[in-house]
Design a protein around this motif. Structure first.
Motif, PDB file in Angstrom:
ATOM      1  N   LYS A  52       0.812  -1.204   0.000  1.00  0.00           N
ATOM      2  CA  LYS A  52       0.000   0.000   0.000  1.00  0.00           C
ATOM      3  C   LYS A  52       0.857   1.270   0.000  1.00  0.00           C
ATOM      4  N   ASP A  53       2.151   1.112   0.287  1.00  0.00           N
ATOM      5  CA  ASP A  53       3.040   2.269   0.331  1.00  0.00           C
ATOM      6  C   ASP A  53       3.567   2.664  -1.047  1.00  0.00           C
ATOM      7  N   TYR A  54       3.223   1.890  -2.039  1.00  0.00           N
ATOM      8  CA  TYR A  54       3.703   2.165  -3.392  1.00  0.00           C
ATOM      9  C   TYR A  54       2.521   2.275  -4.366  1.00  0.00           C
ATOM     10  N   ARG A  55       2.796   2.963  -5.480  1.00  0.00           N
ATOM     11  CA  ARG A  55       1.828   3.066  -6.564  1.00  0.00           C
ATOM     12  C   ARG A  55       2.526   2.746  -7.885  1.00  0.00           C
ATOM     13  N   ILE A  56       1.743   2.342  -8.851  1.00  0.00           N
ATOM     14  CA  ILE A  56       2.251   2.058 -10.186  1.00  0.00           C
ATOM     15  C   ILE A  56       1.840   3.216 -11.092  1.00  0.00           C
ATOM     16  N   VAL A  57       2.808   3.945 -11.613  1.00  0.00           N
ATOM     17  CA  VAL A  57       2.550   5.080 -12.516  1.00  0.00           C
ATOM     18  C   VAL A  57       2.771   4.609 -13.952  1.00  0.00           C
ATOM     19  N   LEU A  58       1.708   4.693 -14.782  1.00  0.00           N
ATOM     20  CA  LEU A  58       1.771   4.204 -16.159  1.00  0.00           C
ATOM     21  C   LEU A  58       2.371   5.279 -17.063  1.00  0.00           C
ATOM     22  N   LEU A  59       3.284   4.849 -17.928  1.00  0.00           N
ATOM     23  CA  LEU A  59       3.947   5.756 -18.857  1.00  0.00           C
ATOM     24  C   LEU A  59       3.366   5.593 -20.261  1.00  0.00           C
ATOM     25  N   LYS A  60       3.601   6.581 -21.098  1.00  0.00           N
ATOM     26  CA  LYS A  60       3.035   6.541 -22.450  1.00  0.00           C
ATOM     27  C   LYS A  60       3.631   5.367 -23.230  1.00  0.00           C
ATOM     28  N   PRO A  61       2.866   4.821 -24.208  1.00  0.00           N
ATOM     29  CA  PRO A  61       3.281   3.590 -24.903  1.00  0.00           C
ATOM     30  C   PRO A  61       4.624   3.705 -25.613  1.00  0.00           C
ATOM     31  N   GLU A  62       5.035   4.903 -26.004  1.00  0.00           N
ATOM     32  CA  GLU A  62       6.297   5.057 -26.736  1.00  0.00           C
ATOM     33  C   GLU A  62       7.512   4.723 -25.868  1.00  0.00           C
ATOM     34  N   ILE A  63       7.371   4.793 -24.557  1.00  0.00           N
ATOM     35  CA  ILE A  63       8.485   4.514 -23.641  1.00  0.00           C
ATOM     36  C   ILE A  63       8.576   3.005 -23.425  1.00  0.00           C
ATOM     37  N   THR A  64       9.698   2.436 -23.829  1.00  0.00           N
ATOM     38  CA  THR A  64       9.838   0.974 -23.780  1.00  0.00           C
ATOM     39  C   THR A  64      10.541   0.533 -22.506  1.00  0.00           C
ATOM     40  N   TRP A  65      10.228  -0.694 -22.111  1.00  0.00           N
ATOM     41  CA  TRP A  65      10.807  -1.325 -20.918  1.00  0.00           C
ATOM     42  C   TRP A  65      11.771  -2.400 -21.372  1.00  0.00           C
ATOM     43  N   PRO A  66      12.900  -2.592 -20.724  1.00  0.00           N
ATOM     44  CA  PRO A  66      13.312  -1.930 -19.471  1.00  0.00           C
ATOM     45  C   PRO A  66      14.222  -0.715 -19.674  1.00  0.00           C
ATOM     46  N   GLY A  67      14.560  -0.352 -20.913  1.00  0.00           N
ATOM     47  CA  GLY A  67      15.569   0.686 -21.115  1.00  0.00           C
ATOM     48  C   GLY A  67      15.072   2.107 -21.024  1.00  0.00           C
ATOM     49  N   LEU A  68      13.723   2.288 -20.919  1.00  0.00           N
ATOM     50  CA  LEU A  68      13.103   3.622 -20.862  1.00  0.00           C
ATOM     51  C   LEU A  68      13.465   4.472 -22.075  1.00  0.00           C
ATOM     52  N   ASN A  69      13.594   3.798 -23.226  1.00  0.00           N
ATOM     53  CA  ASN A  69      13.834   4.542 -24.461  1.00  0.00           C
ATOM     54  C   ASN A  69      12.636   5.457 -24.742  1.00  0.00           C
ATOM     55  N   GLU A  70      12.884   6.617 -25.331  1.00  0.00           N
ATOM     56  CA  GLU A  70      11.888   7.645 -25.652  1.00  0.00           C
ATOM     57  C   GLU A  70      11.396   8.397 -24.420  1.00  0.00           C
ATOM     58  N   ALA A  71      11.935   8.092 -23.237  1.00  0.00           N
ATOM     59  CA  ALA A  71      11.567   8.843 -22.040  1.00  0.00           C
ATOM     60  C   ALA A  71      12.362  10.145 -22.000  1.00  0.00           C
ATOM     61  N   SER A  72      11.850  11.130 -21.258  1.00  0.00           N
ATOM     62  CA  SER A  72      12.556  12.395 -21.125  1.00  0.00           C
ATOM     63  C   SER A  72      13.819  12.194 -20.290  1.00  0.00           C
ATOM     64  N   GLY A  73      14.771  13.100 -20.485  1.00  0.00           N
ATOM     65  CA  GLY A  73      15.993  13.020 -19.699  1.00  0.00           C
ATOM     66  C   GLY A  73      15.709  13.192 -18.214  1.00  0.00           C
ATOM     67  N   ARG A  74      14.741  14.009 -17.875  1.00  0.00           N
ATOM     68  CA  ARG A  74      14.375  14.231 -16.474  1.00  0.00           C
ATOM     69  C   ARG A  74      13.876  12.935 -15.847  1.00  0.00           C
ATOM     70  N   LEU A  75      13.069  12.156 -16.564  1.00  0.00           N
ATOM     71  CA  LEU A  75      12.555  10.894 -16.029  1.00  0.00           C
ATOM     72  C   LEU A  75      13.698   9.905 -15.795  1.00  0.00           C
ATOM     73  N   ARG A  76      14.564   9.762 -16.775  1.00  0.00           N
ATOM     74  CA  ARG A  76      15.657   8.810 -16.616  1.00  0.00           C
ATOM     75  C   ARG A  76      16.560   9.221 -15.452  1.00  0.00           C
ATOM     76  N   ALA A  77      16.758  10.503 -15.273  1.00  0.00           N
ATOM     77  CA  ALA A  77      17.608  10.974 -14.173  1.00  0.00           C
ATOM     78  C   ALA A  77      16.987  10.658 -12.825  1.00  0.00           C
ATOM     79  N   LEU A  78      15.661  10.866 -12.693  1.00  0.00           N
ATOM     80  CA  LEU A  78      14.994  10.581 -11.417  1.00  0.00           C
ATOM     81  C   LEU A  78      14.987   9.090 -11.113  1.00  0.00           C
TER      82      LEU A  78
END
Length: 484
Positions: A52-78
């Motif tokens: 209950k202490d965690y949540r799942i935040v869904l990302l847009k379909p263009e962002i692939t797992w597990p490398g987070l390709n197409e994600a913003s630089g800010r997201l990858r940094a966080l």
């Protein structure tokens, strides 16, 4: 697809998600909005079944797992800085998530166009489907019904005109059949049977524009009033209105709406032919003012005691003009032809006294006439047609005290206008031979039934436009009918 299969629109999409502490969700949605999944009717933050202490935040379909390709630089940094875990999550979207446009583009043969436009009249969605969509009309109606929360019935306009009042026929495509609609417009409530009268919600702005021209204490003659979209709001603003419609169903609804909106002391309803009403209304009103003095309107009735006390202190509204200040003729297909009813109107009322300039106390009304035109020079066309009906020299159309206002386009190369014309004294007091007058009992609406159906645009009174004949030819037609 000819029958709607809602299950066919179920789709499972794998997306990349982040497993983050609950306290970090707000920051992610604010700082990383460009990375978060955005789909209609779909939450982009879901519970984590493991904690209950965690949540799942869904990302847009263009962002692939597990490398987070197409994600913003800010997201990858966080993710790197805070050790957030990237996981794969499956999102299932069903029929409810797709818009009407999405669904119809999927089921109809052409993906380039989906017939989702309609006019809403209360709980009724009124469509005007093109021929190529008729074989899919049931599925189209059902989709519109499903996707429109305030719609409970979808109808399609048919081509046929089946009665004196030229109401168009409709077929129910979906929903529960109930044609009694309630509409709110200009702070008034209108209730009517949509299968028997016509209401055009697209004319809301035009209704409001004209109503604002009627000053407090104005007197208004509404010749083709329909269910009251001009008459009742004008009365609530402080005008005295005599309203008429030839259609008994419109007249009945008009009377009900007068009571509903508590303007019984400000509106009188009539059910007559337009020309006959013009002559009778002016004669009776002028005689009434001459005999009893300027009318006064009581304050509007209020629903609760405190408001009644306030209303009791309000002063009555005096209507100073000895005749009508404004005339409204909203029957665009043929209203301009009814201008001939004003020829010699005040001479017939004043009699021999009309020959004496000092015996002309009657104010000249402004006549607001809606009409259609296809002319390249619409202003000239409308003014010259008005001249022909009025018996005013056609070459002198620029001398008329008039304005021509564009209302809307109703069909390709066909526009609706409103001619606002100060009635010339030379017309109002013109000498007219009795044999040239159009018989009062002959309806211009009946006359138009002999003409081609033309375009299918309708006015507020339930008549479709058809092709407008020359005014002289129309009058000849009426005279011929009267002699038979």
């Amino acid at each position: 697809m000819k029958e709607l299969d809602r299950s066919a629109f179920s789709l499972t999409i794998p997306v990349t998600a982040l497993r983050v502490p609950t306290k970090s969700v707000g920051q992610i949605k604010a700082d990383l909005a460009e990375d978060v999944l955005k789909l209609p009717k779909l939450r982009n933050v879901v519970e984590d079944e493991a904690s209950k202490d965690y949540r799942i935040v869904l990302l847009k379909p263009e962002i692939t797992w597990p490398g987070l390709n197409e994600a913003s630089g800010r997201l990858r940094a966080l993710v790197s800085e805070r050790g957030w875990q990237a996981v794969e999550h499956k999102v299932t979207v069903g029929y409810d998530h797709w818009s009407a446009d999405d669904v119809l583009r999927a089921v109809l043969p052409s993906e380039n166009e989906a017939p989702t436009s309609y006019e809403q009249i209360g709980h009724i969605a009124h469509m005007n489907l093109r021929d190529q969509y008729l074989e899919y009309k049931e599925i189209i109606g059902q989709v519109i019904l499903d996707k429109s929360p305030t719609v409970t019935m979808v109808v399609n306009k048919l081509d046929t005109i089946d009665n004196t009042f030229r109401n168009f026929q409709m077929e129910v495509l979906a929903g529960t059949e109930d044609f009694v609609a309630q509409v709110r417009e200009n702070d008034c409530v209108f209730r009517f049977d949509y299968s028997k009268v016509y209401w055009n919600s697209r004319l809301h702005s035009e209704h409001e524009r004209l109503i604002k021209m009627f000053a407090r204490g104005a007197s208004v003659c509404d010749v083709m009033a329909g269910v009251g979209p001009f008459a009742i709001p004008a009365a609530r603003r402080g005008a005295l209105v005599w309203a008429n419609d030839l259609n008994p169903a419109s007249h009945e609804a008009l009377q009900d709406n007068i009571r509903t909106n508590k303007v019984q002391d400000r509106v009188r309803a009539f059910c007559m032919d337009g020309r006959a009403f013009i002559r009778k209304a002016f004669a009776d009103y002028i005689a009434l003012v001459a005999a009893s003095g300027a009318p006064s309107l009581p304050p509007l009735a209020k629903s609760n005691t405190s408001k009644q006390k306030i209303a009791a202190r309000e002063q009555a509204i005096v209507v100073p003009s000895p005749s009508f200040d404004h005339v409204v003729m909203n029957l665009p297909a043929i209203a301009i032809e009814f201008l001939d009813a004003f020829r010699g109107l005040f001479r017939s009322i004043a009699g021999a006294a009309a020959r004496d300039e000092s015996q002309k106390p009657i104010n000249m009304p402004t006549v607001h006439t809606h009409c259609f035109t296809k002319a390249e020079d619409p202003e000239r066309d409308i003014l010259q047609r008005a001249c022909r009906a009025l018996g005013f020299p056609e070459d002198d159309y620029k001398l008329l005290d008039a304005t021509v206002f564009y209302v809307r386009r109703v069909a390709p190369n066909k526009d609706m206008y409103c001619l606002s014309l100060r009635l010339p004294e030379s017309v109002a007091y013109a000498e007219t031979a009795d044999e040239t007058q159009v018989p009062a009992g002959v309806s211009g609406t009946k006359r138009k039934q002999q003409q081609d159906e033309g375009d299918d645009e309708c006015d507020d009174n339930g008549r479709t436009s058809g092709k407008t004949s020359d005014a002289k030819a129309a009058r000849s037609d009426v005279e011929e009918r009267a002699s038979n």
